[in-house]
Design a protein around this motif. Sequence first.
Motif, PDB file in Angstrom:
ATOM      1  N   ALA A   6       0.851  -1.306  -0.069  1.00 21.39           N
ATOM      2  CA  ALA A   6       0.086   0.013  -0.084  1.00 21.39           C
ATOM      3  C   ALA A   6       0.893   1.202  -0.050  1.00 21.39           C
ATOM      4  O   ALA A   6       0.556   2.292  -0.736  1.00 21.39           O
ATOM      5  CB  ALA A   6      -0.852   0.073   1.181  1.00 21.39           C
ATOM      6  N   LEU A   7       1.860   1.250   0.976  1.00 23.02           N
ATOM      7  CA  LEU A   7       2.972   2.389   0.899  1.00 23.02           C
ATOM      8  C   LEU A   7       3.395   2.422  -0.532  1.00 23.02           C
ATOM      9  O   LEU A   7       3.449   3.962  -1.001  1.00 23.02           O
ATOM     10  CB  LEU A   7       3.959   2.212   1.872  1.00 23.02           C
ATOM     11  CG  LEU A   7       4.782   3.460   2.374  1.00 23.02           C
ATOM     12  CD1 LEU A   7       4.210   4.690   2.759  1.00 23.02           C
ATOM     13  CD2 LEU A   7       5.794   2.683   3.293  1.00 23.02           C
ATOM     14  N   SER A   8       4.151   1.466  -1.004  1.00 24.46           N
ATOM     15  CA  SER A   8       4.798   1.747  -2.319  1.00 24.46           C
ATOM     16  C   SER A   8       3.644   2.549  -3.511  1.00 24.46           C
ATOM     17  O   SER A   8       3.958   2.952  -4.526  1.00 24.46           O
ATOM     18  CB  SER A   8       5.637   0.469  -2.595  1.00 24.46           C
ATOM     19  OG  SER A   8       4.603  -0.634  -3.002  1.00 24.46           O
ATOM     20  N   THR A   9       2.534   1.588  -3.518  1.00 21.84           N
ATOM     21  CA  THR A   9       1.584   2.157  -4.349  1.00 21.84           C
ATOM     22  C   THR A   9       1.183   3.603  -4.554  1.00 21.84           C
ATOM     23  O   THR A   9       0.878   4.282  -5.521  1.00 21.84           O
ATOM     24  CB  THR A   9       0.597   1.344  -4.521  1.00 21.84           C
ATOM     25  OG1 THR A   9       0.811  -0.168  -4.358  1.00 21.84           O
ATOM     26  CG2 THR A   9      -0.472   1.325  -5.444  1.00 21.84           C
ATOM     27  N   ILE A  10       1.054   4.146  -3.140  1.00 14.68           N
ATOM     28  CA  ILE A  10       0.712   5.482  -2.867  1.00 14.68           C
ATOM     29  C   ILE A  10       1.882   6.433  -3.353  1.00 14.68           C
ATOM     30  O   ILE A  10       1.554   7.639  -4.049  1.00 14.68           O
ATOM     31  CB  ILE A  10       0.610   5.769  -1.249  1.00 14.68           C
ATOM     32  CG1 ILE A  10      -0.691   5.006  -0.895  1.00 14.68           C
ATOM     33  CG2 ILE A  10       0.337   7.283  -0.993  1.00 14.68           C
ATOM     34  CD1 ILE A  10      -1.009   5.140   0.634  1.00 14.68           C
ATOM     35  N   ALA A  11       3.118   5.832  -3.212  1.00 15.89           N
ATOM     36  CA  ALA A  11       4.496   6.629  -3.856  1.00 15.89           C
ATOM     37  C   ALA A  11       4.204   6.613  -5.089  1.00 15.89           C
ATOM     38  O   ALA A  11       4.366   7.760  -5.852  1.00 15.89           O
ATOM     39  CB  ALA A  11       5.666   6.050  -3.155  1.00 15.89           C
ATOM     40  N   TYR A  12       3.922   5.835  -5.832  1.00 16.91           N
ATOM     41  CA  TYR A  12       3.796   5.403  -7.160  1.00 16.91           C
ATOM     42  C   TYR A  12       2.633   6.382  -7.738  1.00 16.91           C
ATOM     43  O   TYR A  12       2.695   6.991  -8.944  1.00 16.91           O
ATOM     44  CB  TYR A  12       3.775   4.177  -7.688  1.00 16.91           C
ATOM     45  CG  TYR A  12       4.958   3.689  -8.336  1.00 16.91           C
ATOM     46  CD1 TYR A  12       5.719   3.841  -9.196  1.00 16.91           C
ATOM     47  CD2 TYR A  12       5.527   2.250  -7.589  1.00 16.91           C
ATOM     48  CE1 TYR A  12       7.018   3.350  -9.478  1.00 16.91           C
ATOM     49  CE2 TYR A  12       6.745   1.741  -7.836  1.00 16.91           C
ATOM     50  CZ  TYR A  12       7.531   2.334  -8.800  1.00 16.91           C
ATOM     51  OH  TYR A  12       8.653   1.650  -8.924  1.00 16.91           O
ATOM     52  N   LYS A  13       1.528   6.568  -7.101  1.00 12.20           N
ATOM     53  CA  LYS A  13       0.429   7.328  -7.379  1.00 12.20           C
ATOM     54  C   LYS A  13       0.782   8.899  -7.463  1.00 12.20           C
ATOM     55  O   LYS A  13       0.444   9.479  -8.469  1.00 12.20           O
ATOM     56  CB  LYS A  13      -0.874   7.257  -6.419  1.00 12.20           C
ATOM     57  CG  LYS A  13      -2.055   8.008  -6.828  1.00 12.20           C
ATOM     58  CD  LYS A  13      -3.261   7.429  -6.051  1.00 12.20           C
ATOM     59  CE  LYS A  13      -4.560   7.997  -6.518  1.00 12.20           C
ATOM     60  NZ  LYS A  13      -5.427   7.375  -5.501  1.00 12.20           N
ATOM     61  N   TRP A  14       1.659   9.217  -6.577  1.00 10.69           N
ATOM     62  CA  TRP A  14       2.354  10.609  -6.875  1.00 10.69           C
ATOM     63  C   TRP A  14       3.242  10.746  -8.030  1.00 10.69           C
ATOM     64  O   TRP A  14       3.251  11.809  -8.667  1.00 10.69           O
ATOM     65  CB  TRP A  14       3.064  10.982  -5.432  1.00 10.69           C
ATOM     66  CG  TRP A  14       2.259  11.601  -4.259  1.00 10.69           C
ATOM     67  CD1 TRP A  14       1.616  10.762  -3.252  1.00 10.69           C
ATOM     68  CD2 TRP A  14       1.494  12.706  -4.333  1.00 10.69           C
ATOM     69  NE1 TRP A  14       0.790  11.458  -2.485  1.00 10.69           N
ATOM     70  CE2 TRP A  14       0.791  12.879  -3.151  1.00 10.69           C
ATOM     71  CE3 TRP A  14       1.736  13.880  -5.088  1.00 10.69           C
ATOM     72  CZ2 TRP A  14       0.013  13.850  -2.684  1.00 10.69           C
ATOM     73  CZ3 TRP A  14       1.019  15.009  -4.611  1.00 10.69           C
ATOM     74  CH2 TRP A  14       0.202  15.037  -3.424  1.00 10.69           C
ATOM     75  N   MET A  15       4.153   9.764  -8.208  1.00  9.99           N
ATOM     76  CA  MET A  15       4.951   9.901  -9.497  1.00  9.99           C
ATOM     77  C   MET A  15       4.088   9.786 -10.677  1.00  9.99           C
ATOM     78  O   MET A  15       4.755  10.371 -11.479  1.00  9.99           O
ATOM     79  CB  MET A  15       5.604   8.472  -9.210  1.00  9.99           C
ATOM     80  CG  MET A  15       6.848   8.438  -8.138  1.00  9.99           C
ATOM     81  SD  MET A  15       7.838   7.010  -8.374  1.00  9.99           S
ATOM     82  CE  MET A  15       8.408   7.032  -6.703  1.00  9.99           C
TER      83      MET A  15
END
Length: 306
Positions: free
Chosen positions: A130-139
């Motif tokens: 979930a954390l890494s996917t949120i980071a990618y959502k910003w990217m």
Amino acid sequence: MATLARGVAAPRTLAHRLRTPRYAGYLLVLPAIIYVLALIGFPLLLGIWYSLTNTTVAAPGHFVGLQNFVDVARDPTFKLAVRNTLIIGVVATAAKITLSVALAFLMLGAFPGRGILRVLFVLPWTIPIALSTIAYKWMFHSQYSVINWMLINVGILDQGIQWLGTPIPAMAAVIFVSTWRAVPFGAITVLAGLTAIPTDVIEAARIDGAGWWARFVKVIVPIIAPILFIALLFDLIFTLTELTVVFILTGGGPVDQTQVLANYALQVGVSGTQLGQGAAIALYLLPVLLVLTVLSLRHIGKREGM
């Protein structure tokens, strides 16, 4: 005296019986059986029952047979979800297994800093998804995308891409994040197989004049083929049931163009309160997953019997 000659059979207590090999085996697997029944068996049976009823979040409902499966099959969004699930499953699995093999060979080589590089490669697998996917959502954000910034500054793009707002880039983003998350696990699996290959076999092929491609195709791949097969099946199962990446990254959008079965079942069953139809959507994947699981178990059984 005759009784003493025959011997007196001592009464066997329950504790003594449980220590015998016959019962100890059942006792050792009992926690696993309870775990499977409580956390997998019961939810599965409950889901099957819900799929055969018109149960909602607010009402228990009653038996409707296969009506939920018929209604869901006529739903255009469900057909879109089936198509997207298959596309993501095939493309992402192919990318995962290819990159896993390449990464495993890279980690196998001897070079300075190999230990640090192995840690960095495995790091994505340890980060909560979930954390890494949120980071990618910003990217992939439409205004603050660091990916667009890099592509524009190196001259590849003139203007930024609406990654999560247009169908094909959104699908590419989902496949990319799903692949990035799973490659370390596949690489570790393949690396375990590569380290088990006897070095004299590789050296013998090298002495016989086999190039690196011939050694890979005719020597290495046949030896690690069982491991590759298991890694492929597990990757395919995980990808077909992918929920977190789609749920957080796109929510199935834009306009259901990245909708998959797991996310659509959640939307219909929980957000839409139609538990019966949501369970029916989820159960459409069950036959496929059962076939893949049986294939995996049969393959493992054959390997153990060799």
